[in-house]
Write a protein that holds these residues in place. Structure first.
Motif, short mmCIF file in Angstrom:
data_model
loop_
_atom_site.label_atom_id
_atom_site.label_comp_id
_atom_site.label_asym_id
_atom_site.label_seq_id
_atom_site.Cartn_x
_atom_site.Cartn_y
_atom_site.Cartn_z
N ARG A 76 34.51 -43.72 -69.86
CA ARG A 76 33.69 -44.81 -70.39
C ARG A 76 34.57 -45.98 -70.85
NH1 ARG A 76 31.98 -48.65 -71.13
NH2 ARG A 76 30.19 -49.44 -72.30
N CYS A 79 35.59 -48.25 -67.95
CA CYS A 79 34.55 -48.83 -67.09
C CYS A 79 35.06 -50.14 -66.53
CB CYS A 79 33.27 -49.06 -67.90
SG CYS A 79 31.96 -49.77 -66.88
N CYS A 81 33.09 -52.41 -64.95
CA CYS A 81 31.98 -53.31 -64.63
C CYS A 81 32.23 -54.70 -65.24
CB CYS A 81 30.66 -52.73 -65.09
SG CYS A 81 30.30 -53.00 -66.82
N SER A 83 30.61 -56.46 -67.24
CA SER A 83 30.41 -56.72 -68.67
C SER A 83 31.48 -56.02 -69.51
CB SER A 83 29.00 -56.34 -69.12
OG SER A 83 28.85 -54.95 -69.16
N CYS A 84 32.09 -54.97 -68.97
CA CYS A 84 33.14 -54.29 -69.74
C CYS A 84 34.51 -54.93 -69.55
CB CYS A 84 33.21 -52.81 -69.35
SG CYS A 84 31.80 -51.88 -69.94
N HIS A 124 24.37 -47.42 -70.62
CA HIS A 124 25.26 -48.27 -69.83
C HIS A 124 25.61 -47.60 -68.51
CE1 HIS A 124 28.17 -51.50 -69.31
NE2 HIS A 124 28.98 -50.60 -68.81
N GLU A 125 25.68 -48.41 -67.45
CA GLU A 125 26.03 -47.87 -66.13
C GLU A 125 27.45 -48.26 -65.74
OE1 GLU A 125 21.83 -47.36 -63.71
OE2 GLU A 125 23.34 -48.78 -62.98
N SER A 126 28.21 -47.27 -65.33
CA SER A 126 29.58 -47.50 -64.88
C SER A 126 29.69 -47.05 -63.44
CB SER A 126 30.58 -46.69 -65.70
OG SER A 126 30.48 -46.99 -67.07
ZN LIG Z 1 30.77 -51.21 -68.04
#
Ligand SMILES: [Zn+2]
Ligand SMILES: [Fe+2]
Length: 443
Positions: A76, A79, A81, A83-84, A124-126
């Motif tokens: 996590r 991640c 993505c 946004s991360c 949240h999606e990773s």
């Molecule tokens: Zn993320």
């Protein structure tokens, strides 16, 4: 082919439901078996989830993985993505410690490209590509770019195709990135490089050329320098003393990474006829890494002593200035994680008092340093050359020592320092694709 799984907490363990092609089945496992098969392809591992890890098992039982699971929290935290990871700065864009310590996947979805995880809590999606996951299943960390150093002695490196490493000033106008890439790669591998045909009428073209690597470092001496001797002195023949091989700025926590010299002119005393007069001033480079390799071979104890005894260094010659590094540093800094020589720090004039509290006594240190000093003065490792107007020299001050013979007349020299980190960044970005760099540096 893809699979999607709902993960529901059930006591300490999880009960999963698999949906595949619309089918939904219940999975029941003995609690001690944390590993549950969630998805598979012929090439990809079987992926399963436990309370704190994602587990990977390859159908080929002989697979020699360094590890077979990755922690949920680690996944996590990493991640990828948008946004991360801030897409402009590439910085982590969330507070790791806001995440629950026991975060778990609530859904796992695999396909040919990687694994999508929906996390419990905020949902949240990773997404993790297979190459990211498999890299960390097989390796502990990203390594810096592999580099094969070519040690040089009097004749250059063994089997060298072109010696000394040289570029032309015009190369930079023809293809700036390509030329900077070759220049920085020469310095990285060989320890130094020349650029020929640099204009000598003023120092500005030299300064501009150095700035193509990175900005010039400011020190208590200033930044880029262009030293013009006092013309009143120029009528008097004078001799500048020889300087033995040394590295510069041993007294900084972070010694200058690169150093550059450009001899813009060298004229004899005006009272003499300059033609045919040998004004001296030969320049010297010594590959400190080569010298250290000789020391290690001939006298391993001396190498050990010079890498273990940490010394004070200082710059105190200017009024109001007393510079010393953040802590004591040895002459030969060895990278503890690789065992390889990392940096040479050697200017006996700037060295402080050898301390008494090391595992080796000052007497041991002097013995080892004498051997080192003797190796540095061997004809076979000294590379001598005449600096000529138009020839810019740039060298790695963490590896290569420099010196000069005595000279007469007046020399106008310009040059400067460049930080190590900025040099390496420029080398990377002119020699490797951006994607590969980001993978190595960020993970
Ligand atoms: Zn993320
Ligand atoms: Fe120097």
């Amino acid at each position: 082919m893809s699979f999607k799984l709902d993960v529901v907490r059930c006591g300490r363990h999880m009960v999963r439901c698999s949906r595949s092609a619309g089918a939904r089945r219940n999975w029941k496992y003995p609690p001690r078996l944390q590993l549950r098969t969630l998805a598979t392809t012929t090439e990809k591992p079987l992926v399963s989830s436990s309370s704190d890890h994602l587990k990977f098992s390859y159908p080929n039982a002989n697979s020699n993985l360094r590890r077979s699971s990755l922690p949920n929290f680690w996944l996590r935290d990493n991640c990828r993505c948008s946004s991360c990871v801030h897409q402009d700065t590439r910085q982590r864009n969330f507070n790791t410690f806001d995440l629950p310590e026991d975060i778990q996947p609530s859904q796992i979805h695999t396909n040919e490209d990687g694994i999508k995880i929906q996390w419990s809590g905020d949902g949240h999606e990773s997404f993790y590509p297979w190459d990211f996951l498999e890299f960390y299943l097989n390796s502990d960390k990203r390594e810096p770019e592999p580099i094969k150093l070519e040690y040089f002695g009097t004749q250059g490196p063994h089997n060298s195709r072109s010696w000394p490493p040289t570029l032309k000033y015009n190369d930079f106008s023809a293809n700036e990135t390509g030329a900077v890439g070759r220049l920085t790669d020469f310095i990285r591998r060989n320890g130094f490089a020349f650029v020929t045909d640099v204009p000598v009428e003023s120092a500005e073209p030299t300064e501009k050329l150095l700035e193509k690597i990175a900005f010039i470092r400011q020190t208590h001496y200033g930044g880029f320098y262009d030293f013009i001797p006092d013309l009143a002195l120029a009528d008097t023949a004078y001799t500048n003393i020889a300087l033995g091989a040394h590295t510069d700025t041993t007294y900084f926590t972070d010694p200058a990474g690169l150093q550059a010299f450009h001899l813009l002119s060298h004229t004899g005393p005006s009272s003499e006829n300059n033609s045919g007069v040998n004004l001296g001033g030969q320049s010297l480079l010594v590959d400190g890494f080569y010298a250290a390799s000789i020391l290690k071979k001939e006298d391993p104890k001396a190498f050990e002593v010079l890498s273990r005894v940490k010394l004070p260094w200082h710059a105190s010659g200017n009024k109001g200035i007393t510079i010393s590094p953040d802590k004591l540093y040895p002459v030969l800094e060895v990278d503890e994680s690789t065992g390889k020589l990392h940096r040479v720090r050697w200017n006996n004039d700037d060295r402080g008092v050898v301390p008494f509290d090391s595992e080796y006594s000052p007497v041991d240190w002097y013995k080892a340093a004498r051997k080192w000093h003797d190796i540095l003065r061997r004809e076979s490792i000294e590379y001598w050359f005449q600096l000529k107007p138009g020839n810019l020299l740039v060298f790695d001050n963490w590896r290569v020592l420099h010196g000069r013979s005595a000279f007469t007349g007046v020399r106008r020299i310009c040059g400067g320092y460049i930080n190590r980190d900025d040099f390496i960044s420029r080398w990377r970005n002119t020699n490797y694709p951006r994607d590969e760099i980001l993978k190595r540096v960020i993970g």
